[in-house]
Scaffold this motif. Structure first.
Motif, PDB file in Angstrom:
ATOM      1  N   VAL A  27       5.847   4.053   1.849  1.00 21.66           N
ATOM      2  CA  VAL A  27       5.920   3.194   3.027  1.00 21.66           C
ATOM      3  C   VAL A  27       5.051   3.870   4.074  1.00 21.66           C
ATOM      4  CG1 VAL A  27       7.432   2.272   4.829  1.00 21.66           C
ATOM      5  CG2 VAL A  27       8.265   2.454   2.484  1.00 21.66           C
ATOM      6  N   ARG A  28       4.027   3.159   4.558  1.00 23.60           N
ATOM      7  CA  ARG A  28       3.158   3.787   5.557  1.00 23.60           C
ATOM      8  C   ARG A  28       2.595   2.749   6.517  1.00 23.60           C
ATOM      9  NH1 ARG A  28      -0.619   3.930   0.967  1.00 23.60           N
ATOM     10  NH2 ARG A  28      -2.467   2.787   1.602  1.00 23.60           N
ATOM     11  N   PRO A  29       2.280   3.165   7.736  1.00 26.08           N
ATOM     12  CA  PRO A  29       1.734   2.237   8.721  1.00 26.08           C
ATOM     13  C   PRO A  29       0.263   1.946   8.460  1.00 26.08           C
ATOM     14  CG  PRO A  29       1.843   4.422   9.662  1.00 26.08           C
ATOM     15  CD  PRO A  29       2.456   4.507   8.300  1.00 26.08           C
ATOM     16  N   GLU A  30      -0.165   0.776   8.920  1.00 28.78           N
ATOM     17  CA  GLU A  30      -1.567   0.376   8.777  1.00 28.78           C
ATOM     18  C   GLU A  30      -1.878  -0.631   9.873  1.00 28.78           C
ATOM     19  OE1 GLU A  30      -3.941  -2.203   5.492  1.00 28.78           O
ATOM     20  OE2 GLU A  30      -2.803  -0.491   4.752  1.00 28.78           O
ATOM     21  N   THR A  31      -3.085  -0.579  10.405  1.00 31.00           N
ATOM     22  CA  THR A  31      -3.518  -1.591  11.360  1.00 31.00           C
ATOM     23  C   THR A  31      -4.679  -2.372  10.771  1.00 31.00           C
ATOM     24  OG1 THR A  31      -5.036  -0.084  12.485  1.00 31.00           O
ATOM     25  CG2 THR A  31      -2.835  -0.304  13.411  1.00 31.00           C
TER      26      THR A  31
END
Length: 112
Positions: A27-31
């Motif tokens: 689970v990781r953030p991304e823009t």
């Protein structure tokens, strides 16, 4: 003019990438700030507000997007709501004079 052209470089959408089908679930953030079409813009916005189990049991899938020259704009994948990524952990904002923050989240951290 198409919405995705107006949004390119001006809109940054925070997503949470979910990788369940790999050997190491992640689970990781991304823009995303580049959009190949209005349909892609809509898919990214839809993915940014996908609340698991309320909007469906699986993460929302956004297909890969390529630029007209063949380069990759967005790798695509499975995503859920931007969740709770505080700016201290993931620098998704630009923090300049033109930076306007609009926070829309069903389950996000209000202090992020």
């Amino acid at each position: 003019q198409a919405a995705h052209k107006r949004a390119n470089g001006r809109l940054r959408v925070l997503l949470t990438r979910i990788q369940l089908w790999t050997l190491k679930p992640a689970v990781r953030p991304e823009t995303v700030s580049a959009f190949g079409s209005t349909q892609h813009l809509k898919q990214v916005l839809r993915a940014s507000c996908h609340i698991p189990f309320l909007a469906g049991p699986l993460p929302y899938h956004v297909p890969r997007q390529d630029a007209p020259d063949g380069s990759m704009l967005h790798a695509g994948g499975d995503f859920i709501d931007g969740l709770y990524w505080p700016s201290v952990l993931f620098m998704w904002r630009q923090f300049d004079r033109a930076d306007t923050l609009v926070r829309v989240s069903g389950i996000g951290n209000p202090l992020a």
